[in-house]
Design a protein around this motif. Structure first.
Motif, PDB file in Angstrom:
ATOM      1  N   ASN A   1       2.108  -0.850  -9.371  1.00 21.88           N
ATOM      2  CA  ASN A   1       2.656  -0.611  -8.041  1.00 21.88           C
ATOM      3  C   ASN A   1       3.682  -1.687  -7.674  1.00 21.88           C
ATOM      4  O   ASN A   1       4.798  -1.381  -7.243  1.00 21.88           O
ATOM      5  CB  ASN A   1       1.520  -0.564  -7.012  1.00 21.88           C
ATOM      6  CG  ASN A   1       2.019  -0.483  -5.593  1.00 21.88           C
ATOM      7  OD1 ASN A   1       3.013   0.157  -5.292  1.00 21.88           O
ATOM      8  ND2 ASN A   1       1.330  -1.162  -4.703  1.00 21.88           N
TER       9      ASN A   1
ATOM     10  N   ASP B   1       6.737  -1.494 -10.018  1.00 20.52           N
ATOM     11  CA  ASP B   1       7.602  -0.381  -9.643  1.00 20.52           C
ATOM     12  C   ASP B   1       8.473  -0.742  -8.448  1.00 20.52           C
ATOM     13  O   ASP B   1       9.677  -0.461  -8.425  1.00 20.52           O
ATOM     14  CB  ASP B   1       6.761   0.857  -9.322  1.00 20.52           C
ATOM     15  CG  ASP B   1       7.616   2.032  -8.882  1.00 20.52           C
ATOM     16  OD1 ASP B   1       8.303   2.623  -9.738  1.00 20.52           O
ATOM     17  OD2 ASP B   1       7.609   2.357  -7.671  1.00 20.52           O
TER      18      ASP B   1
ATOM     19  N   TYR C   1      -2.947   4.498  -2.182  1.00 18.29           N
ATOM     20  CA  TYR C   1      -3.237   3.301  -2.965  1.00 18.29           C
ATOM     21  C   TYR C   1      -3.094   2.051  -2.109  1.00 18.29           C
ATOM     22  O   TYR C   1      -2.092   1.886  -1.416  1.00 18.29           O
ATOM     23  CB  TYR C   1      -2.273   3.224  -4.157  1.00 18.29           C
ATOM     24  CG  TYR C   1      -2.533   2.078  -5.087  1.00 18.29           C
ATOM     25  CD1 TYR C   1      -3.552   2.141  -6.031  1.00 18.29           C
ATOM     26  CD2 TYR C   1      -1.766   0.923  -5.017  1.00 18.29           C
ATOM     27  CE1 TYR C   1      -3.802   1.087  -6.883  1.00 18.29           C
ATOM     28  CE2 TYR C   1      -2.005  -0.130  -5.873  1.00 18.29           C
ATOM     29  CZ  TYR C   1      -3.025  -0.050  -6.807  1.00 18.29           C
ATOM     30  OH  TYR C   1      -3.272  -1.090  -7.645  1.00 18.29           O
TER      31      TYR C   1
ATOM     32  N   CYS D   1      -0.195  -4.471 -12.939  1.00 17.58           N
ATOM     33  CA  CYS D   1       0.050  -4.161 -11.528  1.00 17.58           C
ATOM     34  C   CYS D   1       1.254  -3.225 -11.387  1.00 17.58           C
ATOM     35  O   CYS D   1       2.316  -3.628 -10.894  1.00 17.58           O
ATOM     36  CB  CYS D   1       0.256  -5.455 -10.745  1.00 17.58           C
ATOM     37  SG  CYS D   1      -1.119  -6.613 -10.904  1.00 17.58           S
TER      38      CYS D   1
ATOM     39  N   SER E   1       0.851  -1.183   0.000  1.00 17.76           N
ATOM     40  CA  SER E   1       0.000   0.000   0.000  1.00 17.76           C
ATOM     41  C   SER E   1       0.893   1.241   0.000  1.00 17.76           C
ATOM     42  O   SER E   1       2.067   1.173   0.367  1.00 17.76           O
ATOM     43  CB  SER E   1      -0.911   0.013   1.226  1.00 17.76           C
ATOM     44  OG  SER E   1      -1.836  -1.037   1.153  1.00 17.76           O
ATOM     45  N   ILE E   2       0.293   2.359  -0.399  1.00 16.48           N
ATOM     46  CA  ILE E   2       1.029   3.620  -0.466  1.00 16.48           C
ATOM     47  C   ILE E   2       0.206   4.680   0.257  1.00 16.48           C
ATOM     48  O   ILE E   2      -0.988   4.843   0.004  1.00 16.48           O
ATOM     49  CB  ILE E   2       1.272   4.045  -1.930  1.00 16.48           C
ATOM     50  CG1 ILE E   2       2.002   2.932  -2.689  1.00 16.48           C
ATOM     51  CG2 ILE E   2       2.066   5.345  -1.988  1.00 16.48           C
ATOM     52  CD1 ILE E   2       2.043   3.136  -4.192  1.00 16.48           C
TER      53      ILE E   2
ATOM     54  N   VAL F   1       7.110   6.687  -3.569  1.00 17.95           N
ATOM     55  CA  VAL F   1       6.676   6.264  -4.896  1.00 17.95           C
ATOM     56  C   VAL F   1       6.312   7.536  -5.650  1.00 17.95           C
ATOM     57  O   VAL F   1       5.399   8.250  -5.254  1.00 17.95           O
ATOM     58  CB  VAL F   1       5.462   5.310  -4.814  1.00 17.95           C
ATOM     59  CG1 VAL F   1       5.036   4.863  -6.202  1.00 17.95           C
ATOM     60  CG2 VAL F   1       5.781   4.118  -3.933  1.00 17.95           C
TER      61      VAL F   1
ATOM     62  N   GLU G   1      -3.042  -1.998  -2.724  1.00 17.12           N
ATOM     63  CA  GLU G   1      -2.946  -2.971  -3.816  1.00 17.12           C
ATOM     64  C   GLU G   1      -4.137  -3.909  -3.810  1.00 17.12           C
ATOM     65  O   GLU G   1      -4.624  -4.300  -2.754  1.00 17.12           O
ATOM     66  CB  GLU G   1      -1.646  -3.773  -3.705  1.00 17.12           C
ATOM     67  CG  GLU G   1      -1.356  -4.617  -4.925  1.00 17.12           C
ATOM     68  CD  GLU G   1      -1.309  -3.787  -6.204  1.00 17.12           C
ATOM     69  OE1 GLU G   1      -2.300  -3.816  -6.971  1.00 17.12           O
ATOM     70  OE2 GLU G   1      -0.291  -3.113  -6.425  1.00 17.12           O
TER      71      GLU G   1
ATOM     72  N   MET H   1       2.521   7.303  -7.615  1.00 22.14           N
ATOM     73  CA  MET H   1       1.274   6.903  -6.973  1.00 22.14           C
ATOM     74  C   MET H   1       1.222   7.421  -5.541  1.00 22.14           C
ATOM     75  O   MET H   1       2.248   7.614  -4.911  1.00 22.14           O
ATOM     76  CB  MET H   1       1.147   5.378  -6.926  1.00 22.14           C
ATOM     77  CG  MET H   1       1.173   4.688  -8.259  1.00 22.14           C
ATOM     78  SD  MET H   1       1.138   2.897  -8.055  1.00 22.14           S
ATOM     79  CE  MET H   1      -0.545   2.594  -8.474  1.00 22.14           C
TER      80      MET H   1
ATOM     81  N   ARG I   1       5.722   4.339   0.851  1.00 20.40           N
ATOM     82  CA  ARG I   1       5.258   2.952   0.925  1.00 20.40           C
ATOM     83  C   ARG I   1       4.969   2.552   2.364  1.00 20.40           C
ATOM     84  O   ARG I   1       5.659   2.972   3.286  1.00 20.40           O
ATOM     85  CB  ARG I   1       6.298   1.997   0.344  1.00 20.40           C
ATOM     86  CG  ARG I   1       6.404   2.101  -1.161  1.00 20.40           C
ATOM     87  CD  ARG I   1       7.076   0.880  -1.749  1.00 20.40           C
ATOM     88  NE  ARG I   1       7.099   0.999  -3.187  1.00 20.40           N
ATOM     89  CZ  ARG I   1       6.104   0.650  -3.983  1.00 20.40           C
ATOM     90  NH1 ARG I   1       4.998   0.163  -3.468  1.00 20.40           N
ATOM     91  NH2 ARG I   1       6.192   0.793  -5.290  1.00 20.40           N
TER      92      ARG I   1
END
Length: 180
Positions: A118, A121, A74, A116, A37-38, A68, A76, A71, A44
């Motif tokens: 995220n 990355d 977020y 995907c 998750s972000i 990140v 996932e 993004m 992160r």
């Protein structure tokens, strides 16, 4: 009993307000959605363990210092977690997973690699930190899985052949973020 309800009500309303405003705070995420998750800050979220006073180990979600750039806010999806073969219960994150052929195959599969960004990355940057280029690792994993492991274990991609006109030491530069 009323004294117990007010702090609980206050906590739940602040959590609902953050969700309504789409502001993710890692420290408030439950452990089952923490990893990958972000936060609203673009940092992160990371699952960590801590020992309680009674010696039992518990999980907690923390904000890492890893930003990140593409993004924020977020969490996932379960589909990406499954497609990429990652585990939300992993404590910390390591490039060691890239040494496992089964994991690399899932990471490089079209359902993960193309859908995907995220997770891609994250592992793109982990591979770059080891001197490797994730697209090259994925190409090698598709054609010769053993070679991709050797490439990563030798700290990255080997430079190409040197022509007679170029006797300088070749340099390899990895991009800062994964291609989208």
């Amino acid at each position: 009993m009323a004294l117990f309800r007010f702090p609980l009500l206050l906590f739940l309303s602040s959590l609902l307000l953050r969700v309504a405003l789409c502001e993710i705070d890692c420290e408030e995420l439950p452990k089952d959605v923490c990893a990958f998750s972000i936060a609203a800050s673009g940092k992160r979220c990371l699952l960590e363990t801590y020992a309680r006073g009674d010696g039992k180990v518990e999980y907690q979600c923390r904000t890492s210092e890893v930003i990140v750039e593409t993004m924020a806010d977020y969490i996932e999806t379960d589909q990406c977690v499954k497609a990429c073969g990652v585990d939300r219960n992993s404590v910390g994150i390591s490039s060691d997973a890239l040494l496992e052929p089964h994991f690399t195959a899932k990471l490089c599969s079209p359902p993960c690699y193309q859908k995907c960004p995220n997770i891609i990355d994250l592992y793109f940057n982990l591979a770059a930190g080891e001197g490797a280029f994730l697209p090259d690792l994925c190409d090698a994993a598709r054609t010769n899985p053993h070679r991709s492991l050797i490439q990563l274990m030798s700290s990255g991609a080997a430079p190409g052949p040197i022509t007679s006109g170029d006797l300088s030491t070749p340099s390899i530069v990895a991009p800062a973020s994964a291609p989208m």
